[in-house]
Structures are given as C-alpha cells and as structure tokens.
Design a protein around this motif. Structure first.
Motif, PDB file in Angstrom:
ATOM      1  N   ASN A 239       0.988  -1.258   0.185  1.00 29.24           N
ATOM      2  CA  ASN A 239       0.001  -0.062   0.010  1.00 29.24           C
ATOM      3  C   ASN A 239       0.679   1.487   0.045  1.00 29.24           C
ATOM      4  N   ILE A 240       2.077   1.244   0.744  1.00 34.12           N
ATOM      5  CA  ILE A 240       2.869   2.360   0.726  1.00 34.12           C
ATOM      6  C   ILE A 240       3.350   2.514  -0.483  1.00 34.12           C
TER       7      ILE A 240
ATOM      8  N   GLU B 189       2.335   1.651  -3.633  1.00 34.72           N
ATOM      9  CA  GLU B 189       1.299   2.399  -4.558  1.00 34.72           C
ATOM     10  C   GLU B 189       1.023   3.546  -4.356  1.00 34.72           C
ATOM     11  N   LYS B 190       1.307   4.164  -3.028  1.00 35.77           N
ATOM     12  CA  LYS B 190       1.157   5.850  -2.732  1.00 35.77           C
ATOM     13  C   LYS B 190       2.353   6.493  -3.086  1.00 35.77           C
ATOM     14  N   TYR B 191       3.666   5.894  -2.811  1.00 32.97           N
ATOM     15  CA  TYR B 191       4.824   6.972  -3.020  1.00 32.97           C
ATOM     16  C   TYR B 191       5.792   6.204  -4.093  1.00 32.97           C
ATOM     17  N   LYS B 192       5.424   5.490  -4.849  1.00 34.15           N
ATOM     18  CA  LYS B 192       6.187   4.769  -5.813  1.00 34.15           C
ATOM     19  C   LYS B 192       7.105   5.809  -6.793  1.00 34.15           C
ATOM     20  N   TYR B 193       6.515   6.925  -7.100  1.00 36.77           N
ATOM     21  CA  TYR B 193       7.093   7.816  -7.993  1.00 36.77           C
ATOM     22  C   TYR B 193       7.916   9.244  -7.222  1.00 36.77           C
ATOM     23  N   ASP B 194       7.689   9.051  -5.947  1.00 37.63           N
ATOM     24  CA  ASP B 194       8.139  10.397  -5.054  1.00 37.63           C
ATOM     25  C   ASP B 194       8.784  10.238  -3.909  1.00 37.63           C
ATOM     26  N   ILE B 195       9.563   8.958  -3.995  1.00 38.19           N
ATOM     27  CA  ILE B 195      10.636   9.093  -2.768  1.00 38.19           C
ATOM     28  C   ILE B 195      11.913   9.936  -2.767  1.00 38.19           C
ATOM     29  N   PRO B 196      12.206  10.184  -1.851  1.00 40.56           N
ATOM     30  CA  PRO B 196      11.908   9.983  -0.364  1.00 40.56           C
ATOM     31  C   PRO B 196      10.696  10.614  -0.355  1.00 40.56           C
TER      32      PRO B 196
END
Length: 122
Positions: free
Chosen positions: A53-54, A56-63
């Motif tokens: 779930n994390i 899917e939410k953050y995959k393009y925007d880390i960190p």
C-alpha cells in the motif's frame, strides 16, 4: 536504518538505488552527529513485503518524509525552510505536534485510478 532516541519520530520512505534518499538520510545523520539528539529516525523500504500500500502511494515520489506520522516533505530537504531548526525546536518542546507540510502528500495510486476512470469514460 533506525535510531531510537526521543518522542519526535521522523520516518523516511525509500527504496534501493534512490540517490535522493541517500542525500536526505545523510542530512538526518549529520544533524544527529552534530548533537541533534531527541528524535527517532526510521527508514522504510517501500518495496519490502507487506509495504504494498505504501509502494502504491509513494512509488514515484521517494523519498517521502513524515514527522510524527504526518506528511512533511518529499524529494529533497526544503530549501526555504530551516528544517534543522524545526527539528531542534520540536525536540525542545517535547517532540509532539506536526510540521507544516511542504507541498501536497503524493498518492500515485489515487492519481492512476483517476486517470483510468477518465480513460474508460466513468
């Protein structure tokens, strides 16, 4: 990477090979080395099993960095904010409360679902 120290909890969402993540992690390490005790730092790999779930939410925007479980910033330390001073002040004040969010919290999965819905005509 996980440091146990104080009531202020900083969490960074990351994954292997993320050079921006390395820079942010080094910034927190540097603050810690300069006597910035009083906060807990945790690095969470979004590709680990159980973090779907994390991811899917953050995959393009880390960190993505949270403070006390609230979104704080993504990608880089904010240039126009004294983030080190904010951490020191929060620690001095007992570690509670939220930081002012820098930008909006990313949610790649939500954006993709919206795009799919537009493409299908719903």
């Amino acid at each position: 990477m996980h440091w146990e120290e104080g009531p202020l909890h900083i969490r960074m969402y990351t994954k292997g090979g993320c050079t921006l993540c390395d820079v942010v992690k080094a910034g927190f390490s540097s603050l810690r080395d300069e006597g910035g005790e009083g906060f807990t730092f945790e690095s969470v790999d979004i590709t680990d099993v159980g973090n779907e779930n994390i991811y899917e939410k953050y995959k393009y925007d880390i960190p993505v960095v949270t403070a006390n479980d609230s979104y704080w910033f993504k990608h880089r330390f904010p240039k126009d904010v004294d983030w080190e001073g904010e951490i020191r002040q929060k620690v001095k004040d007992g570690g509670g409360g939220e930081f002012e969010s820098i930008g909006t919290e990313p949610d790649a999965g939500r954006m993709e679902r919206k795009r799919e819905c537009k493409e299908c005509g719903d």
